[in-house]
Scaffold this active site. Sequence first.
Site, PDB file in Angstrom:
ATOM      1  N   ARG A  28       0.842  -1.209   0.000  1.00  0.00           N
ATOM      2  CA  ARG A  28       0.000   0.000   0.000  1.00  0.00           C
ATOM      3  C   ARG A  28       0.870   1.249   0.000  1.00  0.00           C
ATOM      4  O   ARG A  28       0.561   2.248  -0.646  1.00  0.00           O
ATOM      5  CB  ARG A  28      -0.966  -0.004   1.191  1.00  0.00           C
ATOM      6  CG  ARG A  28      -1.713   1.313   1.340  1.00  0.00           C
ATOM      7  CD  ARG A  28      -2.956   1.249   2.226  1.00  0.00           C
ATOM      8  NE  ARG A  28      -2.878   0.361   3.355  1.00  0.00           N
ATOM      9  CZ  ARG A  28      -2.219   0.591   4.490  1.00  0.00           C
ATOM     10  NH1 ARG A  28      -1.565   1.715   4.658  1.00  0.00           N
ATOM     11  NH2 ARG A  28      -2.223  -0.293   5.461  1.00  0.00           N
ATOM     12  N   ASP A  55      -7.296  19.839 -13.870  1.00  0.00           N
ATOM     13  CA  ASP A  55      -7.626  18.479 -14.283  1.00  0.00           C
ATOM     14  C   ASP A  55      -7.335  18.420 -15.784  1.00  0.00           C
ATOM     15  O   ASP A  55      -8.067  18.978 -16.600  1.00  0.00           O
ATOM     16  CB  ASP A  55      -9.097  18.180 -13.978  1.00  0.00           C
ATOM     17  CG  ASP A  55      -9.509  16.776 -14.398  1.00  0.00           C
ATOM     18  OD1 ASP A  55      -8.829  16.183 -15.255  1.00  0.00           O
ATOM     19  OD2 ASP A  55     -10.531  16.280 -13.877  1.00  0.00           O
ATOM     20  N   LYS A  61      -8.466   7.437 -18.825  1.00  0.00           N
ATOM     21  CA  LYS A  61      -8.755   7.989 -20.150  1.00  0.00           C
ATOM     22  C   LYS A  61      -7.516   7.889 -21.053  1.00  0.00           C
ATOM     23  O   LYS A  61      -7.056   6.801 -21.320  1.00  0.00           O
ATOM     24  CB  LYS A  61      -9.262   9.423 -19.981  1.00  0.00           C
ATOM     25  CG  LYS A  61     -10.362   9.567 -18.915  1.00  0.00           C
ATOM     26  CD  LYS A  61     -11.566   8.714 -19.249  1.00  0.00           C
ATOM     27  CE  LYS A  61     -12.785   8.891 -18.361  1.00  0.00           C
ATOM     28  NZ  LYS A  61     -12.640   8.876 -16.936  1.00  0.00           N
TER      29      LYS A  61
HETATM   30  C1  PLP Z   1     -12.294  15.216 -16.546  1.00  0.00           C
HETATM   31  C2  PLP Z   1     -12.438  14.045 -15.614  1.00  0.00           C
HETATM   32  N1  PLP Z   1     -11.864  14.089 -14.405  1.00  0.00           N
HETATM   33  C3  PLP Z   1     -11.978  13.067 -13.531  1.00  0.00           C
HETATM   34  C4  PLP Z   1     -12.702  11.937 -13.838  1.00  0.00           C
HETATM   35  C5  PLP Z   1     -12.836  10.823 -12.821  1.00  0.00           C
HETATM   36  O1  PLP Z   1     -12.010   9.767 -13.164  1.00  0.00           O
HETATM   37  P1  PLP Z   1     -12.314   8.222 -12.828  1.00  0.00           P
HETATM   38  O2  PLP Z   1     -13.473   7.807 -13.649  1.00  0.00           O
HETATM   39  O3  PLP Z   1     -11.029   7.553 -13.198  1.00  0.00           O
HETATM   40  O4  PLP Z   1     -12.613   8.129 -11.371  1.00  0.00           O
HETATM   41  C6  PLP Z   1     -13.318  11.845 -15.096  1.00  0.00           C
HETATM   42  C7  PLP Z   1     -14.098  10.645 -15.456  1.00  0.00           C
HETATM   43  O5  PLP Z   1     -14.809  10.615 -16.439  1.00  0.00           O
HETATM   44  C8  PLP Z   1     -13.185  12.928 -16.009  1.00  0.00           C
HETATM   45  O6  PLP Z   1     -13.761  12.900 -17.216  1.00  0.00           O
END
Ligand code: PLP
Length: 427
Positions: A61, A191, A216
Amino acid sequence: MTATNGVNGVHGVEKDGFGTRAIHVGSEASPETGAVIPSISLSTTYKQNGVGKHKGYEYSRSGNPNRNALEETLASLETGGAFALAFSSGSATTATVLQSLGPGAHILSVNDVYGGTFRYMKRVAEENQGVETTFVDLEGADHATITAALKDNTKLIWIESPTNPTLRVIDIPRIVSLARSHPSNPLVLVDNTFLSPFYSSPLLLGADIVLHSLTKYINGHSDVVMGAVILPEHHAPLAAKLRFLQNAIGAIPSPYDCWLAQRGAKTLHLRMKAHGVNALAVAKALARSPHVEDVIYPGLSSHPRNALAYRSLSPHARKFVDSLPEDEGGFPYGGMISFRIKGGAEEADKFLTATRLFTLAESLGGVESLAEHPAQMTHGSIPEAERAALGIGANLVRLSVGVEETEDLVADVEQALAVAVGRSVEL
Ligand SMILES: Cc1ncc(COP(=O)(O)O)c(C=O)c1O
C-alpha cells in the site's frame, strides 16, 4: 519510509523529447534479469534483513515497484513535474486532494466541471467534510467577478480545460495570476484529463497541481480505472502530504493496473496525434452537416477560443501542430468533440444508436471511438437547471474520437446523422 517517499522524477533525461520520455523513463531494463519490460510485482510485503533494513519497500500500500515505475513515467510526462502519485481512480485522486485541504476550506471551481467531481464537491466535501465550493464560469467571467468569488479561506482553484462536456477553454495563466494576487493565494489545480500531458502542460503555465483520470488517454485502452496527481519540484512539502494521505487513505492502484497504464503511456504521443487529426476531420464534417446546429471543438478556426487554444498548447504539441500542412479549418486539439444535433433527445438517441464505429458508452480517451449523451449519462448527477445553464441540453452529444482510420470515422458520423435527422427531414 519507502522508495515512493523520495523524489521521483526525470533522472537526467529531461533533454529527451516527449515520446522518448514516455518510452524510457521509469522503464529501465531490470538490473537482476535484464528484462526490458518490467515484471509485475504482486507481493504485498517485502523481506527485511533486519528490523527496518529493506530495499525501499515494506508493504505494497505504501509503495511497490510497478506503482513507483508508473509514477516516475508520469512525473516526467507531465512536463514541469517532479512528483507523481497514482491512485485507484481519478475520483479517488480528487477525494484525496480535497481531504488534504482540511475542514473550513473553500474551493473556487470552474462551473462546467466533470459530473463526478461536482458530486464529490457538493455531496461529500460540503456535506461531510465542511469544505465549501463556489462554481464560477472561469472562461467568461471578468477579473472582478473571479476575484470577488475568492475568499480568505480559499485554498484551491479547480480548473478543467477544456471543460466537460461543453469544451470551454480556460486561460490558465490568467487564473494563476488572479490567484497569486489574492491574499489567500490558493493553489491552482488543473484536471488535464481531456488534453493529456501531450496537448497541455499546465505546470509550465504556472499551475501547482495537475490531476488526471488515467482511465482515459494516459492508459488509453479502456481497461484500467486509475488516477494521478503531478506536482512541480517546489511543491515537495505538498507532495509529501499527499503521499502521506495516499498511504493513510489507501485508495491505491494494483500493480497490474500500474503495469498496464505504464504500457499504455508509452504510446501516448502517437495516439494523441492520431486522436487530434481524426477529431479535427470529424469536427469539420459536423460543421459542414445540415443536420448539426452547433459543433464545439476548440481546434476549429471557427471556435471562439481557437487562438487561446493554440496559445496554450504544450511545447511538444505546438511542434506537432506547426509541422502539419497549413489548414485554414483549424488544428488538432485532443480527441473530444461535442455537438448539438438538429432536434432534441429523440434525434440524439437515434444518432447514438445509428453509429457503426462509435460505441454508445460513457468514458473517453480509448483507442476506440465512443459517443454519449451527457444530459442522461455522464452529467446526469447535475441538477437539470444547472445543466441547462451550462448548455448541456437534450440535443448535446459528446464524441470521444478514437484512432481508427479517419475516413471511416467521418463516414460513420455522416451516415448516423442522415439516419437520425436526414430521414425525418425528407419525410
Ligand atoms: C475530466 C475528468 N476528471 C476526472 C474523472 C474521474 O475519473 P475516474 O473515472 O477515473 O474516477 C473523469 C471521469 O470521467 C473525467 O472525465
